[in-house]
Design an enzyme around this catalytic site. Structure first.
Site, PDB file in Angstrom:
ATOM      1  CD  GLN A 223     -40.966 -11.568 -31.340  1.00 19.01           C
ATOM      2  OE1 GLN A 223     -41.198 -12.592 -30.705  1.00 19.01           O
ATOM      3  NE2 GLN A 223     -39.758 -11.032 -31.369  1.00 19.01           N
ATOM      4  NE  ARG A 373     -35.021  -8.373 -23.013  1.00 16.25           N
ATOM      5  CZ  ARG A 373     -35.696  -7.585 -22.192  1.00 16.25           C
ATOM      6  NH1 ARG A 373     -36.511  -8.097 -21.314  1.00 16.25           N
ATOM      7  NH2 ARG A 373     -35.555  -6.283 -22.232  1.00 16.25           N
ATOM      8  CB  CYS A 374     -30.963 -14.929 -26.875  1.00 12.60           C
ATOM      9  SG  CYS A 374     -29.512 -15.701 -27.574  1.00 12.60           S
ATOM     10  CD  GLU A 743     -32.180  -9.935 -28.359  1.00 14.96           C
ATOM     11  OE1 GLU A 743     -33.180 -10.425 -28.872  1.00 14.96           O
ATOM     12  OE2 GLU A 743     -31.078  -9.906 -28.927  1.00 14.96           O
TER      13      GLU A 743
END
Lengths: 788, 191
Positions: A223, A373-374, A743
């Site tokens: 990423q 996802r945080c 998110e």
């Protein structure tokens, strides 16, 4: 945004443009790392530890090397020759690439086998004989700092316990005083278990080294390609890798969610092996390796306390947390705080004071943290506050919506400085909750619940009014090994008016190719179909820190807008030259400059682009392009109010989410359809840990949730019909007024579901339940049996 | 993971015969499916290879079995076993206390309590089946034991003092599924 400034053909902000990337994804034409094939490529597979903690007495590679397909077996000793057996983590800790003398978690990499084909590599793994001597195991973080606990990191000088860090934020004495004088105080232990993102695509890479030119090319599931390049140059400079000759390519990525930010040992081994052998090497994890060894999220043991007045006014919050980091602190957390953004825990409420402290400990589990996802521990913070607020309401006999409405930070208090020092940019929490309540028919649901309770049926309504903190981040607070958390955009307008735009971020399915094109379309009036977006190749893209923590729109999106504005400034000069008018006499409307008061005397951006290369004014550089590195002045604070309605089968304990309404506010929206898609996905990833997912360990450190047999990922069958709506409160400091949304739903959904389940069981005396709310757990709560 | 197994069964043989047999690791190994006695290591320690197949996992445990205590007056013995997978994929430890009771009718009651701690692949994958697998091993063990002590059946006597066959995966899986099905049926019947 009430209406779009651009036509559907231009497709700027607010248009639900169909995603440019979808044709290739839908047709199976995406190009992922495992699709990369290089001439003479060999394959790598990894021998992993069956023990959670053990001495390595010997590694016998003889039989593996005798296998006809096996080319090499790499051990810690091999890497030690190049001083590559250890590597730094993003939290300035260290972790093993391959062990020399002991392993610290089950599934840890022990050796790697390189073979001519994937099957031979796997066969070779079977043939490597490792002799272990099991050591005592630390599984329970509460026992990690006991005097008799074995020291896991005895390799680190001065590390005489399993304690990693103590961190605190807020005003301790001021908060203590509030608690001393409070009408009501509630204390509760809340645990968020270890979970894993379980992306469709597992991690892997293809590493190719040209021994003649010294060029290293790595196709990698990452990423953050640029950060990886720099880290590689920093840690492997001594073996001759220099940054101008390292090229990281992140092709299409099949889901990241934070799990593809860390550098895993497998990447490093493959890269080292390709440099040493000169052969292109492919390494792709299988599903079990992915679930068992890669970065996890949560594992926060929180003791939460809240202080309130009799009328429900929330005054003070205290949270003491034990953070289980596994055997190394390898959280992909680029903030300067070891617990990330956990101190956002006062949430949407106007607390007078608050204090949090977090202690990190080592255990015999894989390293990692936060990858789900945080935005760096905001999920833990939101879960804690949203559960505690419900507990106060329950204690005082208040309605869950009423207590929230009474305690929200008022709209006119923004920008709002929280007791922890965060400056919330904008918000209208009352409006979001009111919309959610109206839309779902809150009063009617309360009535229905009362009727059902009479009949002995279990129905619950749960609210979560969360505040997110995303867009990492301002350079004063955020960096990766010193590299500041800006992001970038480089935009080139070609002579024919078509655009190539490159970014330092990397989409993993978020739709950047579409969203960024729409931002440029909005700013320059060039149709989105004339704009190509490229990311992920460090040889071509401008430097950036990548995509995670909902940061792409807040940072790279802003950079795109700023670069467009630089281009527009230059375009205005060219337009003045073409129109033979003074610059200040020109005005901009979508896609063209015209002379004020003479609307038919105008030039389009396409005319200007052509002129930039064919007829540029003397004294002005030719060409039409700009690059911008955007260092955000503040975080953005998206928010929302979610309401879940659940029905529970008292016979089986099964929870059915009957309705789920999500009202989100992510500021100005670029593509409403993409935002809705992000919310749908996010909600599903919020449902997952609420009801199903947990990576658990037995007393010996064996993973008991390490395959899809035990680790339940929700499918379409388990997923309810998501209902969505929105309010729009623009960010005052973002050039587009946008905030980021990836998110929000994952962060906000779990407490809504838990609050609904607890609400359904509250008349049975249930005050709190830990996730995942499995049928067994719920059944035991109904039948008042302790958990097994 | 830890598995606790407690079993009681009877053998139609005098207690002294059973005691003699049970305290001889070599004899006992010959009754355990998949076990292969290697050698005595002295000091009441023995080397035994144990082959086991659970579902997709085939393991060979190189094991050291030690008799920790022998109390003939109470017919009680304590055994410890420690095994590691030959391919380094895990290990298991076992502690067992066995007690014999003379039924005074020429038969002997055998009580066994054991705790097995498992680490590695088997613990990850086999956790759902391990109890049933253990039961199945036990059933085969008692059958074989009874055959040896009670009968003089040719096939038993003629076989060498080892049972080389790996415990069959299919048989065990089948038995395990039956075990699980039985539990489910049992649970339903209780309602």
């Amino acid at each position: 945004m009430s209406q779009c400034k651009t036509s559907p053909e231009v497709g700027g902000m607010g248009h639900s443009v169909k995603r440019k990337e979808d044709p290739r994804f839908i047709r199976g034409q995406g190009k992922y790392v495992d699709d990369v094939v290089r001439p003479g490529m060999v394959y790598m597979d990894i021998v992993r530890s069956p023990y959670a903690h053990a001495k390595i007495k010997s590694i016998n590679t003889e039989k593996a090397l005798a296998h006809p397909g096996v080319a090499a077996v790499i051990t810690g000793e091999t890497l030690k020759e190049y001083n590559l057996h250890m590597m730094p983590t993003l939290m300035s800790d260290t972790q093993m690439v391959l062990p020399i003398d002991k392993v610290c978690y089950q599934a840890q990499e022990v050796a790697a086998v390189v073979a001519t084909d994937r099957y031979s590599a796997a066969d070779g793994v079977e043939l490597v004989e490792v002799e272990y001597e099991p050591l005592p195991v630390v599984v329970d973080p509460h026992k990690a700092t006991d005097p008799d606990a074995p020291i896991i990191r005895d390799d680190k000088e001065g590390q005489d316990s399993n304690h990693i860090f103590h961190w605190e934020a807020g005003d301790k004495s001021g908060t203590d005083e509030i608690f001393q004088n409070a009408d009501v105080t509630i204390k509760k232990d809340i645990y968020l278990p270890r979970i894993h993102v379980a992306s469709i695509e597992t991690c892997g890479c293809v590493s190719e080294f040209d021994s003649v030119t010294g060029q290293l090319t790595v196709w990698m599931t990452t990423q953050a390609p640029h950060a990886i390049r720099t880290v590689l140059a920093l840690v492997a400079g001594h073996v001759g890798l220099q940054e101008d000759k390292i090229r990281i390519i992140a092709p299409d990525i099949g889901g990241g969610f934070g799990g593809k930010v860390p550098v895993y040992p497998g990447y490093v081994i493959a890269i080292a092996a390709s440099v040493v052998t000169g052969l292109p090497i492919k390494w792709i994890e299988d599903r079990r390796e992915n679930l068992q060894a890669d970065s996890f999220a949560r594992d926060y043991h929180m003791t939460c306390e809240i202080a309130a007045d009799k009328d429900g006014t929330l005054n003070g919050l205290r949270i003491k947390t034990l953070a289980d980091h596994g055997y190394a602190d390898a959280a992909a957390n680029p903030s300067k705080w070891p617990a990330g953004m956990f101190s956002i825990c006062t949430g949407s409420y106007n607390f007078k004071n608050a204090f949090v402290e977090v202690d990190g400990v080592y255990t015999n589990k894989p390293p990692g943290g936060i990858a789900y996802r945080c935005s760096f521990r905001v999920t833990e913070a939101v879960h804690a506050i949203e559960r505690m607020v419900d507990m106060v309401a329950d204690e005082l006999g208040m309605d869950a919506a009423e207590i929230r409405m009474n305690n929200f930070i008022p709209k006119d208090a923004f920008p709002y400085k929280s007791p922890m020092g965060w400056e919330y940019d904008s918000g209208d929490y009352h409006a979001a909750l009111k919309l959610a309540m109206d839309k779902i028919g809150y009063d009617k649901l309360l009535k229905e619940q009362a009727e059902k309770r009479e009949k002995g049926e279990l129905m619950g309504i749960g609210i979560s009014s969360f505040t997110e903190v995303v867009g990492a981040g301002p350079s004063k607070d955020f960096d990766i090994l010193g590299i500041k958390m800006f992001d970038s955009s480089e935009i080139r307008i070609h002579p024919t008016g078509k655009v190539m735009a490159r970014f330092g971020t990397k989409s993993q399915g978020q739709g950047h190719e579409t969203t960024y094109a729409q931002i440029i379309a909005e700013e320059l009036g060039i149709p989105h179909t004339d704009i190509s977006v490229e990311e992920g190749d460090t040889d071509t893209a401008p430097y950036g820190l990548g995509t995670y923590a909902s940061r792409s729109t807040p940072t790279a999106g802003a950079a795109a807008a700023m670069a467009c504005r630089k281009i527009k400034d230059k375009a205005q000069k060219i337009a003045a030259h073409l129109l033979e008018a003074a610059e200040e006499d020109l005005e901009w409307e979508v896609g063209k400059f015209s002379v004020k008061g003479v609307p038919d005397k105008s030039v389009t951006i396409q005319d200007i682009a052509f002129a930039a290369y064919t007829n540029h004014p003397q004294g002005l550089e030719a060409g039409l392009e700009a690059t911008h590195y955007y260092d955000p002045p503040n975080m953005t604070y998206p928010f929302g109010s979610y309401i879940a309605v659940v029905d529970i089968d008292s016979g089986t304990g099964e929870v059915k989410v009957r309705r789920f309404l999500a009202v989100d506010d992510c500021g100005n929206i670029i593509n409403p359809m993409i935002v809705e898609g992000q919310i749908h996905g996010g909600l599903t990833m919020g449902l997952a840990p609420s009801l199903f997912e947990e990576i658990s360990y037995d007393d010996e450190g064996n993973i008991t949730g390490g395959s899809f047999m035990e680790y339940l990922v929700p499918t379409a069958v388990e997923t309810p019909n998501w209902e969505t709506d929105k309010t729009v409160t623009p960010s005052p400091h973002h050039p587009l007024g946008a905030k980021g949304v990836g998110e929000s739903a994952t962060v906000g959904a779990p407490p809504a579901i838990v609050n609904a389940v607890v609400d359904a069981l509250s008349h049975l005396g249930v005050r709190h339940m830990e996730i995942p709310l499995t049928p067994e757990k719920v059944w035991r709560a109904i039948h008042k049996q302790d958990a097994a | 993971m830890k598995v606790k197994i407690s079993k009681t069964f009877s053998i139609s043989a005098p207690i002294s015969d059973v005691w003699e047999f049970m305290t001889d690791i070599k004899s006992v190994s010959s009754c355990i499916p998949g076990a292969q006695y290697n050698e005595s290591l002295g000091d009441n320690k023995h080397s035994v290879m144990l082959n086991l197949k659970v579902g997709p996992i085939k393991s060979s445990y190189r094991s050291e079995i030690a008799i920790k205590s022998l109390d003939e007056s109470n017919y009680t013995l304590k055994i410890e076993g420690r095994g590691t997978d030959t391919k380094g994929r895990g290990g298991a430890n076992m502690e067992m206390v066995g007690r014999l009771i003379d039924k005074n009718d020429g038969s002997t009651e055998v009580n066994g309590d054991s705790t097995v701690t498992i680490q590695g692949m088997l613990a990850q994958f086999g956790s759902r089946m391990i109890e049933d697998v253990s039961n199945q091993i036990f059933v085969q063990f008692t059958e074989s034991l009874c055959a040896k002590l009670e009968g003089t059946r040719e096939d038993v006597n003629n076989s060498s003092q080892e049972s080389n066959n790996t415990l069959s995966g299919t048989a065990v899986a089948g038995a395990a599924i039956k075990g699980m099905a039985g539990r489910i049926m049992g649970a339903l019947k209780k309602k």
